[in-house]
Design an enzyme around this catalytic site. Sequence first.
Site, PDB file in Angstrom:
ATOM      1  N   LYS A 133       0.814  -1.223   0.000  1.00  0.00           N
ATOM      2  CA  LYS A 133       0.000   0.000   0.000  1.00  0.00           C
ATOM      3  C   LYS A 133       0.850   1.276   0.000  1.00  0.00           C
ATOM      4  CE  LYS A 133      -4.043  -2.021   2.063  1.00  0.00           C
ATOM      5  NZ  LYS A 133      -5.044  -2.030   3.119  1.00  0.00           N
ATOM      6  N   ASN A 154      -4.768   1.877  -1.631  1.00  0.00           N
ATOM      7  CA  ASN A 154      -5.210   0.481  -1.759  1.00  0.00           C
ATOM      8  C   ASN A 154      -5.969   0.213  -3.054  1.00  0.00           C
ATOM      9  OD1 ASN A 154      -7.648   1.775  -1.178  1.00  0.00           O
ATOM     10  ND2 ASN A 154      -8.473  -0.046  -0.221  1.00  0.00           N
ATOM     11  N   ASP A 169      -9.970   2.387   1.824  1.00  0.00           N
ATOM     12  CA  ASP A 169     -10.024   1.878   3.208  1.00  0.00           C
ATOM     13  C   ASP A 169     -10.687   2.911   4.116  1.00  0.00           C
ATOM     14  OD1 ASP A 169      -8.817  -0.590   2.821  1.00  0.00           O
ATOM     15  OD2 ASP A 169      -6.796   0.144   3.235  1.00  0.00           O
ATOM     16  N   ALA A 196       0.594   0.891  13.427  1.00  0.00           N
ATOM     17  CA  ALA A 196       0.969   2.142  12.756  1.00  0.00           C
ATOM     18  C   ALA A 196       1.344   1.867  11.301  1.00  0.00           C
ATOM     19  CB  ALA A 196       2.135   2.787  13.502  1.00  0.00           C
ATOM     20  N   ALA A 199      -2.830   0.218   7.147  1.00  0.00           N
ATOM     21  CA  ALA A 199      -4.242   0.279   7.541  1.00  0.00           C
ATOM     22  C   ALA A 199      -4.432   1.255   8.711  1.00  0.00           C
ATOM     23  CB  ALA A 199      -4.740  -1.111   7.923  1.00  0.00           C
ATOM     24  N   TYR A 290     -10.441  -9.850   9.404  1.00  0.00           N
ATOM     25  CA  TYR A 290     -11.730 -10.535   9.196  1.00  0.00           C
ATOM     26  C   TYR A 290     -11.588 -12.039   8.993  1.00  0.00           C
ATOM     27  CZ  TYR A 290     -10.236  -9.764   4.408  1.00  0.00           C
ATOM     28  OH  TYR A 290      -9.489  -9.728   3.254  1.00  0.00           O
TER      29      TYR A 290
END
Length: 337
Positions: A133, A154, A169, A196, A199, A290
Amino acid sequence: FREAASMNEYEHILCAMGPVGLPSRILSYKLHSYLTYVSPEENLEDMTKIGHTDPITLNNIYRFRTLNELTTVYGVTGWPLVKTNSPAIHNAGYQRHAMNSVFIPIRSQSISETLDFAEQIGIKGLAVTVPYKEAVLPELVEEDTEAGEIGACNTIIRRSNGWYGCNTDTYGFRRALAEFLGQDKLHHRRVAIIGAGGAAKAVAYVIKQMGGKACIFNRTAAHAQVLAEKYGFAYSGLDADSSAMLDRYSDVIIQATPKGMNADSPSCPDNDPLYFYQFHGTEKLFDIVYVPEITPVMARAENAGCEVCNGLQMLKYQGYKQFKLFTGVDYERTDTK
Ligand code: NAP
């Protein structure tokens, strides 16, 4: 794929082996391959590691039999990219909106290799995930405001002059968190951001926008400091010494490290980034991981009486925004064929 371009004198079967070979199995029409190979569904767990897929996934998710030279190709790239729900989300959208498009996983050990491949086969857009990313930023000709401010991207879209980068995101996290909390403002509530990395940077940006008072907790405190200073937040390390500080920022806890991801056992403390912290039952815990559905830290918080939420809704919502950026069509629109 290059090889296929020169193989036009005779019928052939062409398939790239190994974990990076999956695109050749799904897009075998582009190779003019006589057939593709699949593996039995019951072996899938192992097979995905070596780039195989099963016939049901090939037909139901990738709609293999409908793919042709007019199909628009999109994908998700990362490493190791062992498990990803993005193909299921995007491909269901194409099916729902009757679009001749496909979305494939592209495992790659470098983002520039992914982009070479994408150029070669004419990919129109990519979801970019761990660990690219930030690494993708120098490859872009332009980026949107959020990707630029956050320093992580992303989603990339192929335009005539090169790749354009966005960050979805932020949209996904903002919408999923607001749903979880039942409100879209934090009104100075105390928020702990764990991590950090890419995301966590998007999370910190959104928490600032929502009016939260946050502290960044990270294994490497220096990384937490850099992110915290950008938004005027507090920062801390992430170990037993940070327990008291975490207590002070525990109205809402956002877990944004990969720790707990793909954890085999929901009760294994090695996969719990907050192993040192005793939940009171009043904290609201949002884990952006997830898989598994309940991470070890979520299981522990839930046992203590906390409300918990995993990252699946965030993933879906960021995917819907990505879908709109790629196709121009609203994923959730219901007036479809
Ligand atoms: P990343 O950039 O690789 O994350 C690195 C961060 O995690 C750093 O803060 C790092 O600390 C910390 N970290 C890594 N391993 C750790 C460990 N064993 N113990 C404690 N801290 C550790 O990854 P990312 O892109 O931020 O993604 C993080 C997770 O969020 C991934 O699991 C990803 O799948 C998930 N995610 C979910 C969504 C969604 O839509 N639900 C969206 C994005 C990401 P150091 O600074 O000390 O190295």
